[in-house]
Design a protein around this motif. Structure first.
Motif, PDB file in Angstrom:
ATOM      1  N   ALA A   1      -8.993  -0.342  -1.278  1.00  0.00           N
ATOM      2  CA  ALA A   1      -8.498   0.236  -2.529  1.00  0.00           C
ATOM      3  C   ALA A   1      -9.700   0.511  -3.418  1.00  0.00           C
ATOM      4  CB  ALA A   1      -7.529  -0.724  -3.215  1.00  0.00           C
ATOM      5  N   GLU A   2      -9.793   1.718  -3.918  1.00  0.00           N
ATOM      6  CA  GLU A   2     -10.927   2.128  -4.751  1.00  0.00           C
ATOM      7  C   GLU A   2     -10.554   2.077  -6.228  1.00  0.00           C
ATOM      8  OE1 GLU A   2     -13.904   2.779  -3.595  1.00  0.00           O
ATOM      9  OE2 GLU A   2     -13.489   3.001  -1.460  1.00  0.00           O
ATOM     10  N   TYR A   3     -11.514   1.646  -7.044  1.00  0.00           N
ATOM     11  CA  TYR A   3     -11.337   1.546  -8.491  1.00  0.00           C
ATOM     12  C   TYR A   3     -12.567   2.102  -9.194  1.00  0.00           C
ATOM     13  CZ  TYR A   3      -7.609  -1.804  -7.500  1.00  0.00           C
ATOM     14  OH  TYR A   3      -6.475  -2.415  -7.038  1.00  0.00           O
ATOM     15  N   GLU A   4     -12.349   2.677 -10.359  1.00  0.00           N
ATOM     16  CA  GLU A   4     -13.438   3.152 -11.205  1.00  0.00           C
ATOM     17  C   GLU A   4     -13.881   2.026 -12.129  1.00  0.00           C
ATOM     18  OE1 GLU A   4     -14.876   6.229 -11.170  1.00  0.00           O
ATOM     19  OE2 GLU A   4     -13.579   6.799  -9.490  1.00  0.00           O
ATOM     20  N   MET A   5     -15.190   1.891 -12.307  1.00  0.00           N
ATOM     21  CA  MET A   5     -15.729   0.967 -13.308  1.00  0.00           C
ATOM     22  C   MET A   5     -15.600   1.638 -14.670  1.00  0.00           C
ATOM     23  SD  MET A   5     -17.091  -1.866 -11.871  1.00  0.00           S
ATOM     24  CE  MET A   5     -18.502  -2.448 -12.775  1.00  0.00           C
TER      25      MET A   5
ATOM     26  N   LEU B   1     -11.817  -2.874  -3.251  1.00  0.00           N
ATOM     27  CA  LEU B   1     -11.117  -4.101  -2.890  1.00  0.00           C
ATOM     28  C   LEU B   1     -10.854  -4.007  -1.398  1.00  0.00           C
ATOM     29  CD1 LEU B   1      -9.575  -6.702  -3.677  1.00  0.00           C
ATOM     30  CD2 LEU B   1      -7.581  -5.247  -4.096  1.00  0.00           C
ATOM     31  N   LEU B   2     -11.265  -5.025  -0.648  1.00  0.00           N
ATOM     32  CA  LEU B   2     -11.205  -4.990   0.814  1.00  0.00           C
ATOM     33  C   LEU B   2     -10.336  -6.115   1.357  1.00  0.00           C
ATOM     34  CD1 LEU B   2     -15.047  -4.651   1.183  1.00  0.00           C
ATOM     35  CD2 LEU B   2     -13.422  -2.796   1.533  1.00  0.00           C
ATOM     36  N   PHE B   3      -9.406  -5.772   2.235  1.00  0.00           N
ATOM     37  CA  PHE B   3      -8.612  -6.754   2.970  1.00  0.00           C
ATOM     38  C   PHE B   3      -8.650  -6.367   4.446  1.00  0.00           C
ATOM     39  CE2 PHE B   3      -6.129  -7.211  -1.117  1.00  0.00           C
ATOM     40  CZ  PHE B   3      -6.586  -8.483  -1.404  1.00  0.00           C
ATOM     41  N   HIS B   4      -8.962  -7.328   5.310  1.00  0.00           N
ATOM     42  CA  HIS B   4      -9.030  -7.104   6.755  1.00  0.00           C
ATOM     43  C   HIS B   4      -7.808  -7.754   7.404  1.00  0.00           C
ATOM     44  CE1 HIS B   4     -13.137  -5.754   6.175  1.00  0.00           C
ATOM     45  NE2 HIS B   4     -13.278  -6.795   5.375  1.00  0.00           N
ATOM     46  N   THR B   5      -7.175  -7.028   8.315  1.00  0.00           N
ATOM     47  CA  THR B   5      -5.962  -7.560   8.935  1.00  0.00           C
ATOM     48  C   THR B   5      -5.834  -7.122  10.390  1.00  0.00           C
ATOM     49  OG1 THR B   5      -3.547  -7.708   8.752  1.00  0.00           O
ATOM     50  CG2 THR B   5      -4.550  -5.614   8.071  1.00  0.00           C
ATOM     51  N   PRO B   6      -5.382  -8.043  11.257  1.00  0.00           N
ATOM     52  CA  PRO B   6      -5.060  -7.654  12.626  1.00  0.00           C
ATOM     53  C   PRO B   6      -3.659  -7.044  12.708  1.00  0.00           C
ATOM     54  CG  PRO B   6      -4.705  -9.987  12.364  1.00  0.00           C
ATOM     55  CD  PRO B   6      -5.265  -9.487  11.053  1.00  0.00           C
ATOM     56  N   CYS B   7      -2.918  -7.087  11.590  1.00  0.00           N
ATOM     57  CA  CYS B   7      -1.556  -6.568  11.548  1.00  0.00           C
ATOM     58  C   CYS B   7      -1.555  -5.045  11.460  1.00  0.00           C
ATOM     59  CB  CYS B   7      -0.818  -7.142  10.335  1.00  0.00           C
ATOM     60  SG  CYS B   7      -0.680  -8.948  10.356  1.00  0.00           S
ATOM     61  N   LYS B   8      -0.395  -4.483  11.721  1.00  0.00           N
ATOM     62  CA  LYS B   8      -0.205  -3.037  11.573  1.00  0.00           C
ATOM     63  C   LYS B   8       0.161  -2.776  10.116  1.00  0.00           C
ATOM     64  CE  LYS B   8       2.727   0.765  13.050  1.00  0.00           C
ATOM     65  NZ  LYS B   8       3.915   1.113  13.847  1.00  0.00           N
ATOM     66  N   PRO B   9      -0.699  -2.068   9.368  1.00  0.00           N
ATOM     67  CA  PRO B   9      -0.381  -1.775   7.969  1.00  0.00           C
ATOM     68  C   PRO B   9       0.329  -0.426   7.840  1.00  0.00           C
ATOM     69  CG  PRO B   9      -2.669  -1.275   8.392  1.00  0.00           C
ATOM     70  CD  PRO B   9      -2.075  -1.736   9.699  1.00  0.00           C
ATOM     71  N   ILE B  10       1.372  -0.406   7.024  1.00  0.00           N
ATOM     72  CA  ILE B  10       2.068   0.834   6.714  1.00  0.00           C
ATOM     73  C   ILE B  10       2.078   0.986   5.196  1.00  0.00           C
ATOM     74  CG2 ILE B  10       4.256   2.084   6.793  1.00  0.00           C
ATOM     75  CD1 ILE B  10       4.809   0.681   9.465  1.00  0.00           C
TER      76      ILE B  10
ATOM     77  N   HIS C   1     -15.722  -9.176   4.504  1.00  0.00           N
ATOM     78  CA  HIS C   1     -14.899 -10.259   3.966  1.00  0.00           C
ATOM     79  C   HIS C   1     -13.787  -9.703   3.080  1.00  0.00           C
ATOM     80  CE1 HIS C   1     -18.751 -11.979   5.104  1.00  0.00           C
ATOM     81  NE2 HIS C   1     -18.063 -13.059   5.373  1.00  0.00           N
ATOM     82  N   ASN C   2     -12.797 -10.520   2.806  1.00  0.00           N
ATOM     83  CA  ASN C   2     -11.683 -10.149   1.936  1.00  0.00           C
ATOM     84  C   ASN C   2     -12.111 -10.388   0.500  1.00  0.00           C
ATOM     85  OD1 ASN C   2      -9.742  -9.589   4.055  1.00  0.00           O
ATOM     86  ND2 ASN C   2      -9.819 -11.781   4.451  1.00  0.00           N
ATOM     87  N   THR C   3     -12.723  -9.394  -0.091  1.00  0.00           N
ATOM     88  CA  THR C   3     -13.312  -9.550  -1.411  1.00  0.00           C
ATOM     89  C   THR C   3     -13.433  -8.191  -2.089  1.00  0.00           C
ATOM     90  OG1 THR C   3     -15.124 -10.630  -2.614  1.00  0.00           O
ATOM     91  CG2 THR C   3     -15.724  -9.407  -0.620  1.00  0.00           C
ATOM     92  N   VAL C   4     -14.154  -8.177  -3.178  1.00  0.00           N
ATOM     93  CA  VAL C   4     -14.454  -6.946  -3.899  1.00  0.00           C
ATOM     94  C   VAL C   4     -15.913  -6.603  -3.659  1.00  0.00           C
ATOM     95  CG1 VAL C   4     -14.628  -5.909  -6.187  1.00  0.00           C
ATOM     96  CG2 VAL C   4     -12.740  -7.445  -5.662  1.00  0.00           C
TER      97      VAL C   4
END
Length: 180
Positions: free
Chosen positions: A161-165, A105-114, A32-35
């Motif tokens: 995207a990765e983040y430190e706690m 942080l996760l985002f799923h996309t059928p688009c081409k990401p650059i 899912h598009n979430t953390v």
């Protein structure tokens, strides 16, 4: 999910099947598009159908330009998401409280990401649809899958995207700016 110009630019993974082997992957937090805090799921599962330790909600507020709410997971964390409409898209703030060392942080996309200096540009059929600015220095794009129909899957992209706690908390800021 987020749609722009008829394109589901940020999508969840779907269902695929209840017995096809991939159903566990599609129903996890990472589908899912979430953390997602390191090594934690929103809820626990046993088998295909049994979900337990259901999340709770608190402090929900919304109107046509704003949403804010907190999901409390019984697996050991809280996730507050605030989404505000801007002139050109959306601003999203995610705050996670709990133990652990990292959050994704996760985002799923059928688009081409650059990935560019200005963020992550999403394209569909060579048309730039939006730019996603994420305040993390650790961003990558992995292969993912989604299921639009039962027992059918297609390859998509997963932006991570990765983040430190720090002090049992993690704060993530994201802006999404659409192109017309």
């Amino acid at each position: 999910d987020l749609w722009h110009k008829g394109v589901n630019i940020l999508c969840d993974s779907g269902t695929y099947s209840y017995a096809g082997g991939l159903e566990a992957e599609y129903s996890l937090t990472s589908g899912h598009n979430t953390v997602k805090p390191e090594n934690l799921e929103q809820m626990n599962k046993r088998g295909v159908f049994l979900v337990y330790d259901w999340t709770e909600r608190k402090d929900i507020s919304h109107d046509s330009n704003h949403f804010s709410g907190t999901m409390i997971s019984k697996t050991g964390y809280e996730h507050t998401r605030t989404v505000s409409k801007t002139e050109t898209g959306f601003m999203i703030t995610d705050i996670v409280k709990g133990s652990g060392n990292k959050c994704s942080l996760l985002f799923h996309t059928p688009c081409k990401p650059i990935i560019s200096q200005g963020g992550i540009e999403l394209y569909m059929d060579e048309e730039k649809l939006c730019v996603i600015n994420i305040d993390s220095s650790e961003i990558r794009v992995d292969k993912g899958y989604r299921s639009l129909y039962y027992l059918a899957k297609e390859e998509i992209n997963t932006i991570i995207a990765e983040y430190e706690m720090k002090n049992f908390q993690c704060r993530m800021n994201t802006t999404i700016n659409f192109f017309e």
